[in-house]
Motif scaffolding. Sequence first.
Motif, PDB file in Angstrom:
ATOM      1  N   ARG A  73       0.847  -1.194   0.000  1.00 40.05           N
ATOM      2  CA  ARG A  73       0.000   0.000   0.000  1.00 40.05           C
ATOM      3  C   ARG A  73       0.882   1.243   0.000  1.00 40.05           C
ATOM      4  O   ARG A  73       1.764   1.388   0.850  1.00 40.05           O
ATOM      5  N   SER A  74       0.655   2.148  -0.938  1.00 41.68           N
ATOM      6  CA  SER A  74       1.539   3.317  -1.061  1.00 41.68           C
ATOM      7  C   SER A  74       1.467   4.211   0.170  1.00 41.68           C
ATOM      8  O   SER A  74       2.444   4.902   0.496  1.00 41.68           O
ATOM      9  N   GLN A  75       0.328   4.200   0.876  1.00 40.83           N
ATOM     10  CA  GLN A  75       0.210   5.034   2.077  1.00 40.83           C
ATOM     11  C   GLN A  75       1.120   4.559   3.203  1.00 40.83           C
ATOM     12  O   GLN A  75       1.338   5.301   4.173  1.00 40.83           O
ATOM     13  N   ASN A  76       1.639   3.346   3.105  1.00 39.48           N
ATOM     14  CA  ASN A  76       2.581   2.883   4.131  1.00 39.48           C
ATOM     15  C   ASN A  76       3.811   3.779   4.182  1.00 39.48           C
ATOM     16  O   ASN A  76       4.399   3.972   5.251  1.00 39.48           O
ATOM     17  N   TYR A  77       4.209   4.301   3.022  1.00 38.35           N
ATOM     18  CA  TYR A  77       5.348   5.222   3.009  1.00 38.35           C
ATOM     19  C   TYR A  77       5.014   6.495   3.779  1.00 38.35           C
ATOM     20  O   TYR A  77       5.812   6.966   4.604  1.00 38.35           O
ATOM     21  N   PHE A 120       6.848   4.151   7.261  1.00 42.37           N
ATOM     22  CA  PHE A 120       7.655   2.952   7.059  1.00 42.37           C
ATOM     23  C   PHE A 120       8.881   3.260   6.201  1.00 42.37           C
ATOM     24  O   PHE A 120       8.822   4.096   5.283  1.00 42.37           O
ATOM     25  N   ASP A 121       9.963   2.559   6.475  1.00 36.68           N
ATOM     26  CA  ASP A 121      11.147   2.647   5.611  1.00 36.68           C
ATOM     27  C   ASP A 121      10.965   1.830   4.340  1.00 36.68           C
ATOM     28  O   ASP A 121      11.502   2.188   3.288  1.00 36.68           O
ATOM     29  N   ILE A 140       5.131   4.782  -5.558  1.00 40.75           N
ATOM     30  CA  ILE A 140       4.183   5.878  -5.365  1.00 40.75           C
ATOM     31  C   ILE A 140       4.194   6.290  -3.896  1.00 40.75           C
ATOM     32  O   ILE A 140       4.084   5.460  -2.999  1.00 40.75           O
ATOM     33  N   ASN A 141       4.376   7.575  -3.655  1.00 35.78           N
ATOM     34  CA  ASN A 141       4.412   8.197  -2.313  1.00 35.78           C
ATOM     35  C   ASN A 141       5.738   7.993  -1.578  1.00 35.78           C
ATOM     36  O   ASN A 141       5.889   8.473  -0.448  1.00 35.78           O
ATOM     37  N   ALA A 142       6.696   7.294  -2.171  1.00 39.66           N
ATOM     38  CA  ALA A 142       7.981   7.086  -1.483  1.00 39.66           C
ATOM     39  C   ALA A 142       8.870   8.314  -1.636  1.00 39.66           C
ATOM     40  O   ALA A 142       8.894   8.958  -2.699  1.00 39.66           O
ATOM     41  N   ASP A 143       9.622   8.627  -0.584  1.00 38.77           N
ATOM     42  CA  ASP A 143      10.604   9.698  -0.698  1.00 38.77           C
ATOM     43  C   ASP A 143      11.952   9.116  -1.097  1.00 38.77           C
ATOM     44  O   ASP A 143      12.069   7.925  -1.394  1.00 38.77           O
ATOM     45  N   THR A 200      14.536   8.287   0.488  1.00 34.83           N
ATOM     46  CA  THR A 200      15.187   7.318   1.371  1.00 34.83           C
ATOM     47  C   THR A 200      14.398   6.031   1.520  1.00 34.83           C
ATOM     48  O   THR A 200      14.920   5.046   2.039  1.00 34.83           O
ATOM     49  N   GLN A 201      13.143   6.016   1.121  1.00 36.48           N
ATOM     50  CA  GLN A 201      12.302   4.830   1.296  1.00 36.48           C
ATOM     51  C   GLN A 201      12.489   3.874   0.118  1.00 36.48           C
ATOM     52  O   GLN A 201      12.721   4.299  -1.016  1.00 36.48           O
ATOM     53  N   ARG A 202      12.363   2.591   0.381  1.00 33.05           N
ATOM     54  CA  ARG A 202      12.668   1.582  -0.627  1.00 33.05           C
ATOM     55  C   ARG A 202      11.622   0.466  -0.632  1.00 33.05           C
ATOM     56  O   ARG A 202      10.985   0.174   0.377  1.00 33.05           O
ATOM     57  N   ILE A 203      11.520  -0.184  -1.777  1.00 33.13           N
ATOM     58  CA  ILE A 203      10.809  -1.450  -1.865  1.00 33.13           C
ATOM     59  C   ILE A 203      11.812  -2.556  -1.565  1.00 33.13           C
ATOM     60  O   ILE A 203      12.983  -2.469  -1.952  1.00 33.13           O
ATOM     61  N   VAL A 204      11.394  -3.560  -0.834  1.00 33.49           N
ATOM     62  CA  VAL A 204      12.222  -4.734  -0.559  1.00 33.49           C
ATOM     63  C   VAL A 204      11.804  -5.822  -1.542  1.00 33.49           C
ATOM     64  O   VAL A 204      10.646  -6.235  -1.560  1.00 33.49           O
ATOM     65  N   ARG A 205      12.749  -6.279  -2.369  1.00 36.61           N
ATOM     66  CA  ARG A 205      12.434  -7.280  -3.387  1.00 36.61           C
ATOM     67  C   ARG A 205      13.113  -8.599  -3.067  1.00 36.61           C
ATOM     68  O   ARG A 205      14.257  -8.630  -2.608  1.00 36.61           O
ATOM     69  N   TYR A 206      12.407  -9.668  -3.342  1.00 40.89           N
ATOM     70  CA  TYR A 206      12.846 -11.003  -2.964  1.00 40.89           C
ATOM     71  C   TYR A 206      12.643 -11.959  -4.128  1.00 40.89           C
ATOM     72  O   TYR A 206      11.830 -11.724  -5.032  1.00 40.89           O
TER      73      TYR A 206
END
Length: 541
Positions: free
Chosen positions: A235-239, A243-244, A277-280, A282-288
């Motif tokens: 969810r983009s609002q998590n940023y 959340f990091d 979306i909505n990330a600044d 410093t924020q990242r997606i964690v990919r696995y």
Amino acid sequence: MRKDLFILKRSLLFFCSLLFTAAINAEDPEQYGAPFDGVPDAPDAVIYQVNMRCFSETGDFQGVIDRLDHIEDLGVNVIYLMPFYPVGILDAFNSPYCIRDFTSVAEEFGTLEDLRDLVDGAHSRGMAVMIDWIINQTSWDHPWITEHEDWYEQDGEGNIEQFRSYSDVAALDLSNEEVVDAMIDAMRYWVFAANIDGFRMDVGDAPPISVWEQVISNLRSISTHKLLLLSEGNRSQNYTAGFDYNFGFTFYFNTLEDIFSGSSVSLINTANSSEYINADDTQRIVRYLTNHDVYGSDGSPYNLFGGRGGVMASFVVITLMKSVPFIYNGLEVGCTVNIPFPFTGNDINWTEDVTVTPEMTNIINIFHDIEAARRGDLTSYTTYDICAFKKEMESSPVGIFVVVNFRNEEKTFELPEEFTDATVNDLLADASTDLETSLTLSAYEYRIFSYDVVVGIETPSTEKTTLAYPNPSPDGLIHVKLNGDYNNVRMVVYDFQGINTYENIINRPENTVDLSGLSKGIYILNLISSENIYSQKLVIQ
């Protein structure tokens, strides 16, 4: 009168809320150990998931402690521990996410002292420790079931409801402030009692954003600790909640699986847009490439994504393109052992393919060594079959250029104009190489290059600053001439990874500098005055 009464009620509620928050803070346990000062910034993390039940023969904290050197050598700087709390027995399936007590350690994993030893061992090796947090549910035999029945979701007849489709757990009512406060209290307990460095929030898209804002604001108020916070959600609002990290569900289920079914590799570009979306900055997606859920249900990525070749090609992208890499234990040794839920049947085969480990470590080292790989601006050249991209940043003299073949057959990639006939550094061969107009890659082959980036500050005119001899003479000497009124000019030489290899102050109109201590390779020489920076490529042969 009614308005005044309403304001009075709100004031009393706010005052009571402050008192309760203060009580939570007052009830924090005594700090165990010294807070870890080596927690990485969010963009710099390499996260390693530990599923203790299958990690070792003993299935406990000690089994993890015994392999901390292995995890460190891989290049990991954040260890994520799956739940270690006592699990429910009533109507349960031995799921580690069926929690009977949020502030205790289950006997199967050890004791609080064992957990502290694990955290201490990780910290001493420069690794932070993140733990799993389950905010949405409890087991059916959790004390809250009888002590606080109103803390749970209930149907029209007053029966406590299960959480979603999971019949072994009861759904907490997160609109109840007492529930949220109790959760915050329990999370703070582990920060102080075990000196942990962050949380992975299970099913992070389920709670209202307002709940996460409250939780995160409270955790961030612990000024002695730098905490990393990961939502297992997209969810983009998590940023915006603070959340990091979000979790890369889109990349895995709508990108990676489709690519290995023959769809266009350009789906990665779509994921890069939608997942940020909505990330600044410093924020990242964690990919696995796998985690406990998909490994338990679908099996090893080595059986899903083209064997070792496909896995390594994919790992290059999740590490270097636009995400923080996430490694599920065993990925680094080519593990294909069947380990279904609840992860108690088989253990990881740590000797299955040990040649994967140095290859994966090399890719992680590139992530750590080149700042642009972690923080640079992305330009994608991705095609139907090839993932290709460059990353640069204004403050770094080194960029990175990556080309990955996602097909199990040879493919040719036409190079972008800026890399046609360019001289670059082949990071896998550790040598300078001259590119031509295209690259031909074998099945699942990847190439990783670094190159010089002109640092974007005004270049002084040749009347003011000149390099009389841009490359060292055979005896390792370089001659630098300063014209005009320059003095106290700082001379800095960076290698191809952006590491400062030489620095000195030069003051005379003509200067001879000894660079004989540098090894062969391509460097960037910067002359830095109070007014300008002059950048020059430097080749030592």
